[in-house]
Structure formats: structure tokens, C-alpha cells
Design an enzyme around this catalytic site. Structure first.
Site, short mmCIF file in Angstrom:
data_model
loop_
_atom_site.label_atom_id
_atom_site.label_comp_id
_atom_site.label_asym_id
_atom_site.label_seq_id
_atom_site.Cartn_x
_atom_site.Cartn_y
_atom_site.Cartn_z
CB ILE A 198 -57.58 -1.58 66.16
CG1 ILE A 198 -56.08 -1.89 66.14
CG2 ILE A 198 -57.91 -0.47 65.17
CD1 ILE A 198 -55.59 -2.47 64.82
CG ASN A 234 -59.37 4.06 63.46
OD1 ASN A 234 -58.92 4.90 62.69
ND2 ASN A 234 -60.37 3.25 63.12
CE1 TYR A 270 -63.96 13.86 63.23
CE2 TYR A 270 -63.02 15.67 61.97
CZ TYR A 270 -62.99 14.35 62.38
OH TYR A 270 -61.98 13.52 61.92
CE LYS A 311 -61.39 12.71 65.51
NZ LYS A 311 -60.96 11.35 65.89
CB THR A 361 -62.09 6.62 54.89
OG1 THR A 361 -62.35 7.91 55.46
CG2 THR A 361 -60.62 6.29 55.03
#
Length: 241
Positions: free
Chosen positions: A6, A77, A144, A148, A181
Site C-alpha cells: 500500500i 493509494n 489533479y 486521475k 481526510t
């Protein structure tokens, strides 16, 4: 033994994934810029923007875990939402760094994962943590959104290629929803000039619309461990499960 590798394992979804998978008895290997903070878990302190180090690091990890593994899953991640700002106002170096962390690093790690495990006959999975921003344009998120979208399309290509592999890797690029987060804190700390949707994201927090990292990780794990993982397809959204 089920092995999970991860990135971004020291905070947010990555930390919760590592914690929950470790508690379930799986072998978890983390990568993060800071200590992962979990006893019994191997954590490699690494900056994913230092691209030249990633291939050998992944090769070393796979050499260490491969012999005892029944399945190996790579979860890409780690990610960053900065730089936030309209194109024409952001710093070139910040754009370059974000592209490295969000897109180039997962590409290198996935490439090494597939190469080094070509003859591994156990279950092999890559989970790319994507975003709705890769599927919809948002002002102020030019870098961003682009990274993605690139991660999604990279996943499509791998899925297509692995259909012909003798020991195929299963891959899903999944959008995890809006999560409470540090990334959301960064977004809320930006200006409306840089990010015109700022008030909307402040409202998400104020109205309790953010899902916890703990809940999100739990749902992601149930998806990853589902027997029908290979039928999901290369692009998915956690809210559809």
C-alpha cells in the site's frame, strides 16, 4: 498468506487499509514519506516523487514476500490534490511533482509488479485509488483531474493487455467518494479564486456529508476480497457497491 502493498500508508485511507488488513492477519507492506505508525508492519520510508528509486524498491519488496504469498495486491493509494489553482496561475514544479506522485509513480510500480510477478501463479491484483475528478472536470483542479484521468486510462490498458496473459493481473481503478481526510482539509484551506467550488466542499464538511477513512477502507477491502473482483471491470465507483 495474502500480501498487500500500500502506498500512502501513513495517513487517510492508506493508513486505515493497512491497519484493518494487518488486524485481519494479512501481510501488509507500506510505503510512505513518514512512518506508518503500525506495529508489526513493514513500512518503507519513501517519497514517490523520487521516481528513480521506485523500480528497485518494488522489486525488492516482491522478492521478499513472493515465496510465501498466495495472493499479492498492490494498492496505489498515495495522491495529492495540490497544486490548486486555475491553469495559468500554478507553479510548473508543483504540477510536475503532482504528476509524478499521482500518475508516474503508480505506472512505474504497476509496471514492475506485472513484470516481476509474470510467473507467479497466485492471485494478483492492482487497485488504483482514483477519483470522480478523473471523470469530471473541476475548475482549479487541472493537474489533479488530469492525473486521475490518466490513472483510469492506464488501468484500462492494463486490463486489456492482461486478457492475453498466462497468469493475468486483475485491475480496478476505483473512485472512493468524498472522504474526511487531510486532502479535504487542504481543499478547504484553498481560496475561492483558486478553487471556485470551495463553498461546496466546505458545505460537505459542515453538513456531515464526508465519509470516514475507516468506513471507506472497510468497504474497499470488502470489494477487493470479493470473489467477483475480476468481473468489476477496470473502472469503478465505491458508491455503486
Amino acid at each position: 498468506m495474502n500480501v498487500y502493498i500500500i502506498t500512502g500508508a501513513s495517513k487517510g485511507i492508506g493508513f486505515e487499509l493497512a491497519k484493518q488488513l494487518s488486524e485481519a492477519g494479512h501481510c501488509v507492506v507500506g510505503m510512505a514519506r513518514t512512518d506508518c505508525g503500525l506495529d508489526g508492519m513493514k513500512c518503507y520510508r519513501t517519497d514517490l516523487s523520487e521516481l528513480e528509486k521506485l523500480e528497485s524498491l518494488m522489486a525488492d519488496i516482491l522478492t521478499t514476500v513472493q515465496l510465501d504469498a498466495g495472493s499479492i495486491t498492490l494498492i496505489n493509494n498515495a495522491g495529492m490534490v495540490e497544486p490548486i489553482g486555475l491553469i495559468g496561475t500554478v507553479e510548473a514544479l508543483e504540477m510536475s511533482n503532482a504528476i509524478a506522485v499521482n500518475l508516474t509513480a503508480p505506472m512505474i510500480l504497476s509496471n514492475t509488479f506485472i513484470s516481476k510477478l509474470e510467473n507467479f501463479k497466485g492471485k494478483k491484483r492492482i487497485v488504483n485509488i482514483s477519483s470522480g475528478a478523473g471523470r469530471n472536470p473541476y475548475e482549479g483542479w487541472g493537474t489533479y483531474c488530469t492525473t486521475k484521468a490518466g490513472l483510469d486510462h492506464f488501468s484500462r490498458v492494463i486490463a486489456l493487455e492482461q486478457m492475453k496473459a498466462e497468469n493475468p493481473v486483475e485491475i480496478v481503478s476505483i473512485a472512493p467518494g468524498i472522504i474526511d481526510t487531510g486532502m479535504q482539509e487542504t481543499i478547504r484551506a484553498s481560496s475561492e479564486e483558486a478553487f471556485p467550488l470551495l463553498e461546496k466542499f466546505i458545505d460537505y464538511k459542515d453538513q456531515g456529508m464526508l465519509v470516514s477513512a475507516e468506513q471507506t477502507a472497510k468497504k474497499l477491502i470488502s470489494i477487493i476480497e470479493n470473489e467477483g473482483f475480476d468481473k468489476i471491470g477496470p473502472i469503478a465507483d465505491i458508491r455503486h457497491f
